[in-house]
Structure formats: C-alpha cells, structure tokens
Design a protein around this motif. Structure first.
Motif, PDB file in Angstrom:
ATOM      1  N   ALA A 243     -12.225  11.475 138.260  1.00  0.00           N
ATOM      2  CA  ALA A 243     -12.430  12.475 137.211  1.00  0.00           C
ATOM      3  C   ALA A 243     -12.260  11.865 135.828  1.00  0.00           C
ATOM      4  N   VAL A 244     -11.246  11.016 135.668  1.00  0.00           N
ATOM      5  CA  VAL A 244     -11.031  10.360 134.374  1.00  0.00           C
ATOM      6  C   VAL A 244     -12.175   9.390 134.083  1.00  0.00           C
ATOM      7  N   ALA A 245     -12.566   8.610 135.083  1.00  0.00           N
ATOM      8  CA  ALA A 245     -13.631   7.616 134.894  1.00  0.00           C
ATOM      9  C   ALA A 245     -14.941   8.256 134.449  1.00  0.00           C
ATOM     10  N   GLN A 246     -15.241   9.439 134.965  1.00  0.00           N
ATOM     11  CA  GLN A 246     -16.502  10.102 134.631  1.00  0.00           C
ATOM     12  C   GLN A 246     -16.562  10.550 133.174  1.00  0.00           C
ATOM     13  N   HIS A 247     -15.399  10.712 132.557  1.00  0.00           N
ATOM     14  CA  HIS A 247     -15.378  11.172 131.172  1.00  0.00           C
ATOM     15  C   HIS A 247     -15.162  10.043 130.173  1.00  0.00           C
ATOM     16  N   MET A 248     -14.929   8.828 130.669  1.00  0.00           N
ATOM     17  CA  MET A 248     -14.687   7.700 129.784  1.00  0.00           C
ATOM     18  C   MET A 248     -15.992   7.128 129.266  1.00  0.00           C
ATOM     19  N   THR A 249     -15.999   6.761 127.990  1.00  0.00           N
ATOM     20  CA  THR A 249     -17.179   6.136 127.392  1.00  0.00           C
ATOM     21  C   THR A 249     -16.755   4.939 126.560  1.00  0.00           C
ATOM     22  N   GLY A 250     -17.619   3.936 126.486  1.00  0.00           N
ATOM     23  CA  GLY A 250     -17.342   2.768 125.652  1.00  0.00           C
ATOM     24  C   GLY A 250     -16.414   1.789 126.329  1.00  0.00           C
ATOM     25  N   PRO A 251     -16.388   0.536 125.880  1.00  0.00           N
ATOM     26  CA  PRO A 251     -15.557  -0.505 126.494  1.00  0.00           C
ATOM     27  C   PRO A 251     -14.069  -0.217 126.400  1.00  0.00           C
ATOM     28  N   SER A 252     -13.639   0.526 125.388  1.00  0.00           N
ATOM     29  CA  SER A 252     -12.214   0.803 125.236  1.00  0.00           C
ATOM     30  C   SER A 252     -11.729   1.844 126.232  1.00  0.00           C
TER      31      SER A 252
ATOM     32  N   VAL B 293      -3.295   5.976 134.541  1.00  0.00           N
ATOM     33  CA  VAL B 293      -3.712   7.094 135.392  1.00  0.00           C
ATOM     34  C   VAL B 293      -2.881   7.113 136.673  1.00  0.00           C
ATOM     35  N   LEU B 294      -2.714   5.951 137.295  1.00  0.00           N
ATOM     36  CA  LEU B 294      -1.921   5.875 138.519  1.00  0.00           C
ATOM     37  C   LEU B 294      -0.464   6.230 138.253  1.00  0.00           C
ATOM     38  N   LEU B 295       0.067   5.759 137.126  1.00  0.00           N
ATOM     39  CA  LEU B 295       1.455   6.058 136.768  1.00  0.00           C
ATOM     40  C   LEU B 295       1.653   7.563 136.613  1.00  0.00           C
ATOM     41  N   GLN B 296       0.774   8.208 135.878  1.00  0.00           N
ATOM     42  CA  GLN B 296       0.925   9.640 135.636  1.00  0.00           C
ATOM     43  C   GLN B 296       0.804  10.440 136.928  1.00  0.00           C
ATOM     44  N   GLN B 297      -0.121  10.048 137.785  1.00  0.00           N
ATOM     45  CA  GLN B 297      -0.269  10.761 139.054  1.00  0.00           C
ATOM     46  C   GLN B 297       0.975  10.597 139.922  1.00  0.00           C
ATOM     47  N   THR B 298       1.556   9.403 139.925  1.00  0.00           N
ATOM     48  CA  THR B 298       2.756   9.171 140.734  1.00  0.00           C
ATOM     49  C   THR B 298       3.948   9.933 140.182  1.00  0.00           C
TER      50      THR B 298
END
Length: 280
Positions: free
Chosen positions: A234-243, A260-265
């Motif tokens: 879900a996060v990857a689909q909304h990310m744009t640009g190299p940063s 992302v993994l840290l927050q989910q854990t």
C-alpha cells in the motif's frame, strides 16, 4: 484523620508516613502509599530472537569516525571500513523497545543471514539450539524471499519449492515453540523493480503463495502472523520519485522501507500487548 494514614507522632516503629504522588496541572493524587517499603524487584530481562534473511540482518559498514558528530571526516575524504554492524528495522525496533521500557533489559539475538533460504534458516535455528540452548521470550521468524528468487535467478539447486518451504517452516515452528514463549511469523516483503515488470509480477505472485503457506503454518502451530506484505504494498503504490522508494535494489530495503516494517511491528506489539503479557 482518614483510615490508613497517620499523623507524624502516630507512626509506629518500622512504618513510614503515607505518601502521595501528585501529577498534572493542577496536581491530583493518583495513588496512596502506606506502610513499609516493599522489596526492590530484580531487573527483568526479555530475550528476543530474530531468524530470517538479509531483511532482518541488514548489515552496514562502520567506521567510528563516521558516527562521531564532532569528528566527521571531510567531504570527499576516504575512510576505512572497520567492521559490519546490524542496522535496519530490527536494530531500530531494539532501540524502540529499550526506550519504551527502560526498566527492562532486552537481550536481542539477531540471527538474520543474507541470502538465506528457508533451508538455510532451518539450519540456523537448529545450530542455535544445539550450540547456545537459548530460551527465548519472543521470536520473530521470517523467510521465503530467497526461496523464490533463486528459482528466477536460475539457481535451481538453491531454490526451495513451496512444499519443501512449508516443511522447513513447520519444523522450525515446532522446534521453537518448545523453548520460545511467543513466536511471530513475519511475512516477506514483495519484490520491487528488480527485473522487467512482467517478471516482477510473476515473482510476487509466487512469493504471495509462500506467505500464505506461512500464515497457515503459524495458525496451525499456535504462532502469530505479522503481515508486512499488504501495508508495504500500500505504501509502495503511493510513493513517487527516487526519494520515495522502499527498495535499494528491488529486494533489500532503504531506510524508508525499514521504517514501514518498524511501524508495523510496533503497532503489532502494542495491539496484542505482547511485551506486557510476557512481563506477566
């Protein structure tokens, strides 16, 4: 005079005055203390183990000068790699736990291994028990991405098919639950842009089958399952640009991906009150 409190002259030998701890603005009493001080509690330790791939291992080159803010090397200068350190989401989770529970000692054993398939991780679990005999309070177990990747790389002798993967995972869970109080099976994160889009889609379709098998094995053997796949996607689909990329190379993660993994854990641990339950 209220019950359970004494005037100073009324305090019997061996007793102490009733105490009040006031907090807030204005201060309000939240607890009364009376009687002899209780014995000091011995420091508590929770032993946490991580078994998985480079997603858990996440090595980083270290030079002491690179981490000393008052003595950083000049821009353009060269430094020598002095050692490797484990970083990534496991390292940051360890810091987060220690900051949130400063009165608890977290003894963390990171057995993540870059390039490991489920066959390799099963060997690591076996060797750890035979060599160290560690009793764990909490174990995170995750593998599968290299099982699939090796097949698409043409390294068929190293690839692990779904049936064998399930056998390894089931055996590890069965073994770990004999000396781990709580086990969390962590799903693998999807592949990023490592090949042409059609190939990546095929790789992720196959990897999703391994994650589903992991979820079923966890449910069958009284372990919990932490889904990283859906929130990561879900996060990857909304990310744009190299940063905004979550991968450094389509497999290994950037700091953003680790976050992302840290927050989910962290959310998972809090939602299930895992630390609180382990403390009893």
């Amino acid at each position: 005079m209220t019950p359970g409190t004494y005037r100073q002259g009324d305090v019997p030998a061996g007793r102490r005055l009733a105490q009040r701890r006031d907090t807030g603005v204005p201060a309000t009493s939240i607890r009364d203390f009376d009687g002899d001080p209780g014995p000091c509690e011995a420091p508590r330790t929770l032993t946490v183990g991580f078994f998985g791939t480079s997603i858990m291992e996440h090595l980083e080159a270290v030079n002491a000068q690179m981490t000393t803010q008052a003595n950083l090397p000049e821009v353009g200068s060269r430094v020598t790699v002095e050692s490797w350190a484990r970083r990534g989401w496991v390292h940051r989770l360890t810091l987060s736990l220690r900051a949130a529970w400063p009165h608890i000692a977290f003894d963390v054993h990171n057995h993540g291994k870059g390039g490991a398939t489920s066959r390799d991780v099963a060997g690591i679990v076996e060797a750890d028990r035979a060599t160290n005999g560690t009793e764990y309070d909490l174990v995170f177990l995750g593998c599968g991405i290299n099982d699939v990747w090796r097949c698409f790389q043409g390294r068929t002798s190293e690839a692990v098919d779904l049936e064998e993967y399930t056998q390894h995972l089931t055996r590890m869970l069965d073994q770990l639950r004999g000396y781990a109080r709580r086990i969390v099976v962590v799903s693998e994160t999807p592949f990023g842009p490592i090949e042409d889009p059609a190939t990546v889609t095929s790789m992720n379709t196959e990897l999703a089958r391994y994650n589903e098998a992991a979820a079923q094995a966890a449910a069958a053997l009284d372990a919990q399952y932490l889904d990283m796949w859906n929130p990561f996607t879900a996060v990857a689909q909304h990310m744009t640009g190299p940063s905004g990329t979550l991968w450094s190379d389509g497999v290994h993660l950037t700091e953003l991906g680790d976050t992302v993994l840290l927050q989910q854990t962290e959310h998972f641990l809090a939602e299930h009150c895992i630390v609180e339950k382990l403390l009893g």
